[in-house]
Structure formats: structure tokens, C-alpha cells
Design a protein around this motif. Sequence first.
Motif, mmCIF file in Angstrom:
data_model
loop_
_atom_site.group_PDB
_atom_site.id
_atom_site.type_symbol
_atom_site.label_atom_id
_atom_site.label_comp_id
_atom_site.label_asym_id
_atom_site.label_seq_id
_atom_site.Cartn_x
_atom_site.Cartn_y
_atom_site.Cartn_z
ATOM 1 N N ASN A 21 -12.372 62.762 58.444
ATOM 2 C CA ASN A 21 -11.632 61.592 57.951
ATOM 3 C C ASN A 21 -11.686 61.478 56.441
ATOM 4 N N THR A 22 -12.747 62.013 55.817
ATOM 5 C CA THR A 22 -12.897 61.979 54.362
ATOM 6 C C THR A 22 -13.205 63.390 53.868
ATOM 7 N N LYS A 23 -13.212 63.552 52.553
ATOM 8 C CA LYS A 23 -13.540 64.863 51.989
ATOM 9 C C LYS A 23 -14.949 65.290 52.382
ATOM 10 N N TYR A 24 -15.850 64.295 52.529
ATOM 11 C CA TYR A 24 -17.226 64.623 52.881
ATOM 12 C C TYR A 24 -17.339 64.979 54.366
ATOM 13 N N ASP A 25 -16.510 64.334 55.211
ATOM 14 C CA ASP A 25 -16.463 64.729 56.621
ATOM 15 C C ASP A 25 -15.928 66.154 56.751
ATOM 16 N N THR A 26 -14.919 66.484 55.949
ATOM 17 C CA THR A 26 -14.390 67.849 55.968
ATOM 18 C C THR A 26 -15.440 68.840 55.496
ATOM 19 N N ASN A 27 -16.167 68.491 54.441
ATOM 20 C CA ASN A 27 -17.263 69.333 53.955
ATOM 21 C C ASN A 27 -18.267 69.605 55.077
ATOM 22 N N LEU A 28 -18.605 68.561 55.844
ATOM 23 C CA LEU A 28 -19.543 68.704 56.958
ATOM 24 C C LEU A 28 -18.965 69.597 58.049
ATOM 25 N N LYS A 63 -20.555 73.125 59.548
ATOM 26 C CA LYS A 63 -20.877 73.344 60.958
ATOM 27 C C LYS A 63 -20.146 74.564 61.515
ATOM 28 N N LYS A 64 -18.841 74.639 61.274
ATOM 29 C CA LYS A 64 -18.039 75.684 61.882
ATOM 30 C C LYS A 64 -18.194 77.039 61.199
ATOM 31 N N CYS A 65 -18.747 77.039 60.000
ATOM 32 C CA CYS A 65 -18.957 78.298 59.280
ATOM 33 C C CYS A 65 -20.437 78.639 59.184
ATOM 34 N N ALA A 66 -21.267 78.015 60.019
ATOM 35 C CA ALA A 66 -22.710 78.227 59.941
ATOM 36 C C ALA A 66 -23.073 79.697 60.086
ATOM 37 N N ASP A 67 -22.330 80.425 60.922
ATOM 38 C CA ASP A 67 -22.645 81.841 61.140
ATOM 39 C C ASP A 67 -22.271 82.712 59.954
ATOM 40 N N LYS A 68 -21.536 82.146 58.991
ATOM 41 C CA LYS A 68 -21.127 82.911 57.817
ATOM 42 C C LYS A 68 -22.057 82.675 56.629
ATOM 43 N N LEU A 69 -23.023 81.773 56.792
ATOM 44 C CA LEU A 69 -23.921 81.399 55.707
ATOM 45 C C LEU A 69 -25.282 82.054 55.892
ATOM 46 N N PRO A 98 -23.722 77.681 50.898
ATOM 47 C CA PRO A 98 -22.767 76.577 50.918
ATOM 48 C C PRO A 98 -22.852 75.724 49.663
ATOM 49 N N ILE A 99 -21.760 75.016 49.388
ATOM 50 C CA ILE A 99 -21.759 73.968 48.361
ATOM 51 C C ILE A 99 -21.545 72.638 49.080
ATOM 52 N N ILE A 100 -22.537 71.758 48.941
ATOM 53 C CA ILE A 100 -22.452 70.425 49.535
ATOM 54 C C ILE A 100 -21.898 69.473 48.490
ATOM 55 N N LEU A 101 -20.993 68.610 48.901
ATOM 56 C CA LEU A 101 -20.399 67.641 47.983
ATOM 57 C C LEU A 101 -21.035 66.275 48.186
ATOM 58 N N THR A 102 -21.194 65.559 47.086
ATOM 59 C CA THR A 102 -21.795 64.235 47.163
ATOM 60 C C THR A 102 -21.110 63.295 46.189
ATOM 61 N N ALA A 103 -21.135 62.020 46.512
ATOM 62 C CA ALA A 103 -20.727 60.986 45.567
ATOM 63 C C ALA A 103 -22.004 60.470 44.892
ATOM 64 N N LYS A 104 -21.986 59.248 44.392
ATOM 65 C CA LYS A 104 -23.182 58.696 43.761
ATOM 66 C C LYS A 104 -24.340 58.698 44.746
ATOM 67 N N LEU A 158 -23.623 63.840 56.404
ATOM 68 C CA LEU A 158 -23.763 65.093 55.679
ATOM 69 C C LEU A 158 -25.217 65.299 55.256
ATOM 70 N N LEU A 159 -25.849 64.229 54.785
ATOM 71 C CA LEU A 159 -27.250 64.306 54.387
ATOM 72 C C LEU A 159 -28.131 64.690 55.570
ATOM 73 N N ASN A 160 -27.916 64.050 56.712
ATOM 74 C CA ASN A 160 -28.744 64.326 57.886
ATOM 75 C C ASN A 160 -28.582 65.773 58.341
ATOM 76 N N TYR A 161 -27.340 66.267 58.337
ATOM 77 C CA TYR A 161 -27.105 67.656 58.747
ATOM 78 C C TYR A 161 -27.793 68.620 57.788
ATOM 79 N N ALA A 162 -27.680 68.364 56.496
ATOM 80 C CA ALA A 162 -28.261 69.269 55.508
ATOM 81 C C ALA A 162 -29.784 69.285 55.616
#
Length: 756
Positions: free
Chosen positions: A257-264, A268-274, A303-309, A315-319
Motif C-alpha cells: 500500500n505504501t513505498k515501505y510496504d513495497t520495500n517489505l 520477502k519475495k527476493c529473500a533467496d536472492k540475498l 538489500p537496501i531498506i528504506l525508512t522515513a524519520k 518493515l522494522l520487525n521483519y528486518a
Amino acid sequence: MKRSNRRQLGILIVLSLMLFTIFAPVNVLAETNTNTLQATDLGKPDSRFGGIDQYETSAKIAEAGWKGTSYAVVLAAGTQPNLIDAMSAGPLAAMLMAPLVLTDSGNQLNPFAKAEITRLKPQKAYITSGLAVIKPAVLEELKSMGVTPVELGGYDQYETAVNIAKEMQSLGDKFTKLYVVAGWVSPADALSIGSIAASEQTPILTTTKNELPAKVKDYVDSLSGSITNSYVIGGTAVVSDEVKNSLPGNQQRYYGNTKYDTNLDVLKKCADKLKNQVVYIANGETLVDALAGVPLAALDAAPIILTAKTMDPALLNYAKTNLSLNVIALGGKAVVNQETLDQLSSYENKNPALKITAPQDGAVLDYDGEVTVTWAAVPGATGYTVEVHDLDNPWPYLADWVTNIPAGTQTFTLPKYRITTTGHHYVITVHYEMPIDPDVGSAGLGSMPPIQVQIGKSPNISPLVITSPGSDATFSFGTQIPLQWNDPSDASKLNAEVLIQGNIITEFPIQNGQDISQHLYQGKNHVTVSLKSDDAVLYQGSLDITMIPSSPMSDTPDILTPSTGSTIDPNHPLTVTWKPVAGATDYSISVYREDGSITQGVGFFHTGTLTSFQLYPLSDGQYHMFVRAEVDNLLRDGDLITVNAPKADPSIVSPPPLNIIPLQIVSPTNNITVTGNEPVILKWNVPKFATFLNADVRITSSLGYTSGYYNGENINRAIQKDMNALTPGVNHVTVTLSESGDITQYQGSVDIIYNP
């Protein structure tokens, strides 16, 4: 056709003006960057690559990953409106094993970029923006350094992405899959997939929401026989299912729904590539540091994780639970705060017993010259660091560090100079280092939860009553907002400072009643006023101000004349007029020439607040143009129009056009009366697009004129014996900012009445 609507200036994009790229195969990749070091080979790493700005940050990132020389660099514009040009460049940089270096839009390389390119000694620089952004003078400067520029800019972001993919093909890459993103509609999506696509050397193409642009479609069609998988990054709000379904091979979508949801979802879907040996984190609003970090992250398939302030909770919990604790921030603490970095990298996430035991969080301490900090032992730690951060410092992003505290030590007494000011609030954090992991090649870094203390049980900070504006007030941009407070009796001995914390942190000296509207940004701004004696805060007050747009987002600077489809006079300057937009602080015109299959950038003209502008005569071709407005830190595009120009009559010589943009003279005031040797400081506001223009100051009086003064200079002074710059009577002062051959000048004037 309405161009892309409105974009935040912090992330969204001005179309580059450039020549269509000519491709030349390169067959020397075997010698590419033999001294490159991967991030996991860096030994003990920094936990942050950050400089004073995006240009120093990109240089530090390049230095971290490329200790020796490099066959090539990718050179991109680091100015916010032009970042989109390089969003697809990560895979090319990875294929070249090259860093991505940022430069500004001036007439020479940014100093940090030049120093880094000098160090890297590349043979080639792949340029992702056109000549209107990365100037011809910069290309000549590169050539003088022995670097061959390879221009990849296209008519727009879509063609630029195609040019980059074609360049990868010319270097020998064969694609079996594609990544497709929404470009300037959602540039963060390109960076979410950036390091993964780069590590795979898979191209990233850009699209509009509802259809593939013609250049992209033609290119995708040419690949359709070899593409087995196509991935869309972003939801249907930015890339429709129609576009997804038109892509070759098996089609998939990574989105949220947001850029951060897309980042997450990408994580998840590219975990095997990391490889999950190191994680990079960057600001998802400014994006510029993430862009520079893509090639470095690609070296380790990181990976590059994106964050706001603050970081998105999911995203934090997954990371924290799935990714490496070896976390490196891209950018300074103003864009990736230390708390977020600590949350991701700290072993405390899994062991809440690791904490500071004294002083207690929230304690108000008697200041006796030293503060002793104690903490719980971390099993296996090889050393500790204590960080002290003064929250009330006028430069809040600065922090003091006490380093080299050996293992086995759980207490440290801070020297007096580390905590100095009565009444100030300090954040204390203990960091620790774990042994080097041979599989990762670097040490694990962690942090204990920070504590906050205040020095002085009876702080000398009295409340400051702010009378205007009211707290939680809401304003439109373009409204003057005087900041006023009740001065205490000793105010004349004190200095006032303001700290504004919002989308951007700013601090500056202030006078009671000063307008602060130019320092505020869309959304909520927390404003703190401090009255200080030297470094000690004696009075303090704060309020919140919310800013909303000054005009509807649907108001766009559509061109009024000439009309689209019309035929223009090729022998005289062309006057372009457009609909004004309330709140606009700057307009620009982009002009392109269509000549068969080649599209050339004619010019990119900043017009200030003018809504009518004269261009050089346009002849012999079809021309496209549109006007862009900057409103409240947003960009709004008007309709794209097309005009036709016949061949010019060579016997007609037309005078060049000249456009005068008002220049604001801030000192002295108009019609001021000056006597004797009273200093008169001449000062003007330098427009942001006039930084590199030459200034001509002319003082005209009944005795003639004098010239040759500078911004901020006293002009009431002797210029030779018995002759003053100002003469009795009225002196008309004119300031002109210009560049030889330019069709735009900034000009302002003021009258000074002088009595000797």
C-alpha cells in the motif's frame, strides 16, 4: 496530454534535456576494476557512510567499495529534481563493477565528485542525465582528466532507462527477465529492487501507469523472445494490470500500500536472492543516498531498506528477525537517525537485559564536573563506545564520542567537557562491538537502549511565551508567518535561535517578529525558540505549525501561447506565455526538437516568477515544449504542446531576446537617506538558479556612474582620493546577474539619497 501531475521536490523529477545517445560497444570488461573490494571484504566496517551532503556521501560510499582504481564510474545528477535519470543505472554500474558518483548541476564537477573521480582514475564515465543537467563544461572537464564521457540520457526518464539497458546489451549482457517500475510516480520502488536487479545485472525499465511509453514498448517487444519473467514493482495505483499483462514471459508483481510496504514485499519475495551478510538502510523520502548505495549493495547482493524519520513497524520487525545485524546507514543522522540504525543492528533486540544501569533514564543530575555511566556486560564483546548527544545544542545532529573503551569495562566517567551546560538534555548511548565473523568478514555492532538525562536539578530555563502564531496553527504557503514572543527584561543581552523539526531540520538566528514562512515545509513543523546567553539556554518555548498547499494541486502552468499545432515565425524570437499558478516561486520551460527519429534537447530555461518568456527563434523542425512550476516544494507540469517552424530567411537578422527577472534587493531600503561616512551595505537575495552568474553593480548619479561592487559590500566609501562611491543627491543602484550570451538576466535596483 497532461504530463505527470505533482511531485514532491525532495524526490521528483525534472525531465532531462539531452542529445539522443549514440552507442558504442565496449570489449574491455575483463580489465574492469581489478582492485574493487566488496563490502564484506572491508574488515571492520563503518556503521554509516555519510557526509555533509549527498555528494560527499556518494564519494564515501564509492571509497568504501572501491579502494583502488576503477575502469569506469557512473556519473549522475544529485540534485533532487534529476534523480530519476539514474534510477535504472544500478545494473549497469554492477555490470561495469563501477561506483555511482553524484555531481550537481553547476558548470563544473562537484568538488567531492572530482576528488573521487581523480582517485578512481576511470577511463570512462557513463552519464545518466542530459546536457541541461550535467553541463557540456562538465563533460569537457572529464575529458581534460582523461575520462571519456558516455552519454546515456534520453528524451525523458523512459528513454533513458532504455538507453541504459541497451548499453548493457552492447557490453555483452543477455537478459532473461525484466523489472518494470513507475518511474517518477514512485521512484522509491526502483530503489527497493535496485541492488537485487544490479546483483543479477537485470535491467530496470520505467513506465507510465496505464501504458508502456512508445520507446519502452518498442524495446520490450525486441526482447520478447528471450524474456522468461517480468516483474512489476509497485501496486496498481502506479502500474496498471494492463501494463503488467503486456509484458513478456511470466508476469509477477511485488507491491504494497505504501513505498515501505513495497520495500517489505520485495525483501520477502527476493529473500533467496540475498546473501544476508550486510544490510544497508537509507532514507525513503530523499532517496539520493539509496541511489548512490545501489552499486555497493549489489557487490554483496545486499538489500537496501528504506525508512522515513521513524521506521515502518512491519518493515522494522521483519528486518530485526530475518536480516543481518551488520547494518550500514547510507547518509548522515539527519536522514537515517541513530535510533533507527541501533534498532536494526542491536543485539539488544534479542536480549533486553543489555542496558545502561546508571544513571537512570530521565534522571536530573547535580552537575559536579563529571558523570559516571555504567552498563551491563555484553558476553563476548571486544569493546565499547559511549556516545553523548546534546538535544539542546543549536546543531542537534552533532554528537560527541568517547572511544576505545576496552572489553571487560562496564563503567566510564565522562570528562567534564562532554556534558557542560546546565539545563540541557543529553542522550547517552552505549555501543558495543562483537568479534569479526569469518563468514561475513566484519564485526557485529550493537547498541543498548539510550537514556536521557538533564544536568542541574534547578535548571535555569524559564518558559518563553510565544504569542504568534498560535500553537497548532495551520497556514497556506505564501502566507507570511511572523514568529513573536514576549521578551523578558534581559532580552537585550540574549541571542535568539530557532530550531524547526519536520521534513527537514533547520536552525538559524532570529529576531522577534521575523517571518519564518520560508523555513517551513508541507505538513507539521515543530518550532522551538531559545533565548541564550553564550551557550546556555535561559528561556525556551515551542509550538507546532502545519503548512498546507497554497493552491489546488489541479492548477497547472498550461501554455497559453503559442497554441499547440500552430506554425511559428522562424525569423523572430518566440514569446511563450502560460497560465500563472498561485504560490509558484519558480517556472521553467523545457523545449525539444523532433527531427525524424532523433529528439534533441533545445533548452531548459528558468524564468523565475515571469509568466511570459522570449526564446531564441526556432526554425526548421517540429518542437515540443511544456512549462513546469515549483509550488510549495512541489513540481507541477503544464500540458505538452507541439509547434511547427518552417526554415528561417537567412537575410533576416533578429536581435537576441532578453528576459529580465526581478531581483530582490534586501539592503539598503529604497529611498534611504545616508549622511557622512555611514556604512551602506548592499545586499541582494541570490536566486537559486543564479548562483554561478556574474554580478554587475552600477551606481548612477548626476556625475556619471561607478561599478564593481560585491554582495554584502559597503558602497558608501572612498574609491579614490576626494571621490566617494556615493555622490550628493540621488544615487540609482542597479544590480544585474547574468552570463555572457544568456537570454535571462536577474535585475533589481534601489535609490539612495546621499548627504555628505
